[in-house]
Design an enzyme around this catalytic site. Structure first.
Site, mmCIF file in Angstrom:
data_model
loop_
_atom_site.group_PDB
_atom_site.id
_atom_site.type_symbol
_atom_site.label_atom_id
_atom_site.label_comp_id
_atom_site.label_asym_id
_atom_site.label_seq_id
_atom_site.Cartn_x
_atom_site.Cartn_y
_atom_site.Cartn_z
ATOM 1 N N GLY A 1 65.362 13.462 29.297
ATOM 2 C CA GLY A 1 65.450 14.912 29.322
ATOM 3 C C GLY A 1 66.901 15.318 29.418
ATOM 4 O O GLY A 1 67.799 14.471 29.465
ATOM 5 N N VAL B 1 63.395 9.908 32.265
ATOM 6 C CA VAL B 1 62.101 10.116 32.917
ATOM 7 C C VAL B 1 61.292 8.841 32.757
ATOM 8 O O VAL B 1 61.144 8.311 31.649
ATOM 9 C CB VAL B 1 61.334 11.301 32.293
ATOM 10 C CG1 VAL B 1 60.028 11.531 33.029
ATOM 11 C CG2 VAL B 1 62.187 12.555 32.295
ATOM 12 N N ASP C 1 62.560 27.748 31.687
ATOM 13 C CA ASP C 1 62.827 26.774 30.631
ATOM 14 C C ASP C 1 61.552 26.410 29.849
ATOM 15 O O ASP C 1 61.247 25.245 29.631
ATOM 16 C CB ASP C 1 63.455 25.511 31.244
ATOM 17 C CG ASP C 1 64.131 24.633 30.188
ATOM 18 O OD1 ASP C 1 64.384 25.129 29.057
ATOM 19 O OD2 ASP C 1 64.377 23.452 30.477
ATOM 20 N N MET D 1 68.363 16.389 31.866
ATOM 21 C CA MET D 1 68.969 16.065 33.145
ATOM 22 C C MET D 1 69.020 14.575 33.431
ATOM 23 O O MET D 1 69.564 14.161 34.443
ATOM 24 C CB MET D 1 68.213 16.765 34.258
ATOM 25 C CG MET D 1 68.466 18.258 34.258
ATOM 26 S SD MET D 1 67.413 19.058 35.425
ATOM 27 C CE MET D 1 66.853 20.405 34.420
#
Lengths: 640, 123
Positions: A388, A393, A502, A390
């Site tokens: 992702g 995952v 988001d 950030m």
């Protein structure tokens, strides 16, 4: 016209009592005098003697009444009334004795007109029997005229159960005269058979009978749920207190000793029928309440049959109103559910097709953590799900709770200072409160080996991004199924004060049943500040799904999420975002200043109402959008 | 043959009195409540009204007042009948417009003499 009223100031009780007593005497004397006129000649000398005795006795009763209730008397006491009844019982019995004597005469028995009038005399004399009941009951029975009684009771079906033919006949005739519909049974066995065949309003039950006595009959009637509610009055020559107690304990409504007092019998029958009527009404009401409750359950089960409350709906009371409103609402819910099911079915077909095409990106290897490795001393890594904005995952096994989870690693630059950390924690706490089938649950926020991470519910499925990439344009029904679920999850989150910030196809998971789950509630706050126009160079991901106000860093509320929903739905139907540009800056400029091309031109076959709704979601000004996710859900559910 | 209208709600009273009067050569018609009594009496077919005072719908007192207020029936003889036999009932009946008053139980001879006294000659 003067306001003169002859009734005013006259004591009601004395007047009523006088009327009640003098009326039967009027009948006795009147009919007897007629009989006397019919009995002229030597042949009828014996008759005349008895008839004159009746007239004489009636005169004696009248004297007693006139003495005890002089026209000037105000209110007679209960004691006065009892004394009066006692005083004329002897002449009353003389009347009855003479009636019986006349009936016994052979030529009289054959004369129907004569015996008919004798019966009227007897009936009148019986109305003069001592009340033997409480004053209040006497008052009420006194005020109810015969016409009232039959109007109140209708023709009650009463079953007389007695082995003695004379007893049966006396009761049957008496009940018929009272306006009821009596039937007879000769013992307990026949009584049970009759009751099983058709419903009765009341059973008058003798105690001592051959084959099956009244006790056993009563036990059986009260032991059977289908006959339990029929009131039973025991009639028996046994007047000892133990029999009475036994019958009442076993469910008898009342008990009357033989020889029964007709006034008492009538009062008790009326009272029992009245109680039964109330009980029937109550049972009927509760039965209809049950129908509404059942209907509510069948709505839950999705099996509500429109119109199944029609009968209840005919009631004029509040329950009837409830049933009518319920039926109309449930019918609408059913129609909406049917529409939703159709849409989800199409969505599943799209998902199945995407899976079959094999174009969905499979989990790939190459992250920092390897499969089989244990992370944070609790999670066994199963594989990398993706990268992702950030960080990576992973899919992992929570060894403590023994369930599959997704672990989202958060790159350190997103939580650069204590302020961001606090803000993030607050957001996550809020997001964790959201529990809804359309929301991916957030479990924990933790730190291990210097890496901050989030754990969340693991969902086996694909993202809407995968689906669009695989299928291109999606069908209208499938898109409406996505939209409805998205609106519902946002309505729940917004109600709890959480704005997603988001919403994009990558954050929308679809399981194989077509259930949509929104990921990353609360997470977006980390990227938000770095995705504004003022720091355009540091934009994370694409601003294609962000609202104009979000892009320029203004305060945003739930309507910002609705803009994002508009972008997602537009893309689902047309296969492309409403606005796109070569660079982030071009895109942002378009989002701020350019209207998207009409959806109808890009997505043929999409109903105008759907296109219009999506364009409203894409309004630049939040005030021009659909006002809330709940409102959006409402509009979607009304679309055919 | 004199025609009498009997206004009486009690079936047994009606049956008994109408039979007794018929035996005495009267033609008897029946009304079962005050309203019906007023309607029938207003047809002008009757020579006399026997009016029970305790009636449903409208009572005998009110029925009598209505008949007295109507020019067609203002002089129609009315005998009040009541089983209440309260002090002052007779005066009240006369005040309400009845021509006479009798109590139940009916003493037929007494009632007949009152009827005869009120019937117009030759009816």
């Amino acid at each position: 016209m003067s306001s003169y009223s002859p009734e005013s100031g006259v004591p009601e009780a004395a007047k009523q009592l006088r009327h009640e007593l003098r009326t039967p005497i009027n009948h006795i004397v009147g009919f007897a005098e007629m009989l006397l006129e019919d009995s002229e000649g030597e042949a009828h000398a014996a008759r005349r003697g008895q008839i004159e005795a009746i007239i004489g006795a009636a005169g004696d009763i009248l004297k007693e009444i006139n003495t005890a209730l002089p026209p000037t008397l105000s209110e007679p006491s209960d004691e006065d009334v009892r004394a009066l009844y006692a005083a004329f019982q002897s002449p009353r019995e003389r009347v009855l004795a003479s009636v019986e004597a006349l009936r016994g005469m052979p030529d009289v028995a054959a004369d129907e007109g004569f015996t008919g009038d004798l019966e009227r005399i007897r009936e009148a004399a019986e109305k003069l029997a001592p009340p033997g009941i409480a004053t209040a009951e006497r008052e009420s029975s006194r005020q109810a005229t015969d016409a009232d009684r039959s109007a109140e009771n209708g023709r009650a079906r009463i079953l007389v159960v007695d082995d003695d033919e004379n007893n049966r006949e006396v009761l049957r005739r008496r009940l018929e005269r009272e306006g009821h519909a009596p039937e007879c049974a000769v013992n307990g066995v026949e009584a049970l058979e009759r009751v099983a065949e058709s419903p009765y309003d009341l059973v008058l039950l003798d105690v001592m009978m051959p084959e099956m006595d009244g006790y056993e009959t009563l036990d059986r009637l009260k032991g059977d749920p289908s006959t339990r509610d029929i009131p039973v009055i025991m009639i028996s020559a046994l007047d000892d207190i133990r029999s009475i107690v036994r019958c009442i304990e076993n469910g008898a409504e009342d008990y009357l000793p033989k020889p029964f007092d007709p006034v008492l019998l009538r009062a008790r029958i009326d009272a029992s029928l009245e109680k039964k009527r109330f009980r029937d009404q109550e049972v009927d009401y509760l039965r209809q309440v049950d129908r509404v409750i059942e209907a509510a359950a069948s709505v839950e089960a999705g099996a509500y049959d429109r119109g199944s409350l029609t009968e209840v709906g005919h009631r004029a009371d509040a329950l009837g109103r409830l049933a009518r409103v319920f039926d109309s609402m449930a019918g609408e819910v059913r129609a909406r559910e049917t529409r939703l099911r159709t849409r989800v079915r199409e969505l599943r077909q799209e998902i199945d097709a995407a899976r079959g095409a094999g174009t969905v990106a499979e989990p790939f290897e190459g992250g920092q953590l390897q499969a089989g490795e244990t992370f944070a001393e609790r999670y066994e890594i199963a594989g990398l799900l993706g990268h992702g904005g950030m960080g990576a995952v992973y899919r992992a096994r929570d060894l403590e709770l023994e369930e599959d989870v997704a672990i989202k690693m958060l790159r350190p630059e997103f939580i650069a200072d204590a302020e961001s950390l606090e803000r993030f924690k607050t957001e996550i706490k809020l997001a964790r409160r959201i529990s809804h089938p359309n929301v991916v649950r957030t479990h924990d926020f933790g730190e291990a080996d210097g890496v901050r991470f989030l754990t969340m519910e693991f969902v086996e499925g694909l993202t809407l991004r995968d689906l669009i990439d695989s299928r291109g344009k999606l069908g209208v029904s499938a898109v409406l199924a996505v939209a409805a679920q998205l609106a519902e999850s946002l309505a729940i989150a917004h109600a709890q004060g959480v704005v997603h910030r988001d919403i994009k196809p990558q954050n929308l998971l679809l399981d194989e049943e077509g259930v949509l789950k929104v990921m990353d509630f609360g997470v977006a706050c980390l990227s938000e500040r770095s995705s504004t126009l003022t720091q355009a160079g540091a934009l994370v991901g694409t601003p294609a799904y962000m609202s104009p106000e979000q892009l320029i860093g203004e305060h945003i509320d739930e309507r910002s999420d609705l803009y994002s929903v508009g972008v997602v739905l537009y893309e689902c139907l047309s296969g492309r975002p409403p606005l796109d540009g070569g660079s982030a800056i071009t895109l942002i400029a378009k989002v701020l200043g350019e209207e998207p091309p009409p959806l109808g031109e890009l997505a043929e076959g999409t109903p105008d109402a759907v296109c219009a709704l999506i364009h409203r979601l894409l309004a630049k000004n939040p005030n021009d959008r659909v006002p809330s996710a709940a409102a959006l859900g409402g509009e979607l559910s009304r679309m055919n | 043959m004199p025609r009498i209208l009997l206004v009486e709600d009690n079936e047994m009273n009606r049956d008994m009195l109408s039979r007794r009067l018929t035996r005495r050569g009267f033609e008897v018609a029946i009304a079962v409540d005050g309203r019906e009594g007023v309607e029938q009496a207003s047809t002008g077919e009757y020579d006399l009204v026997l009016m029970d005072m305790s009636l449903p719908e409208i009572d005998g007192w009110e029925a009598t007042r209505q008949l007295r207020a109507n020019p067609d029936t203002e002089s129609l003889p009315i005998i009040a009948l009541t089983a209440h036999a309260m002090a002052g009932d007779r005066e009240k009946a006369l005040e309400a417009g009845c021509d006479d008053y009798d109590t139940k139980p009916i003493e037929l001879k007494r009632l007949l003499s009152k009827i005869e006294a009120l019937l117009p000659d030759g009816s």
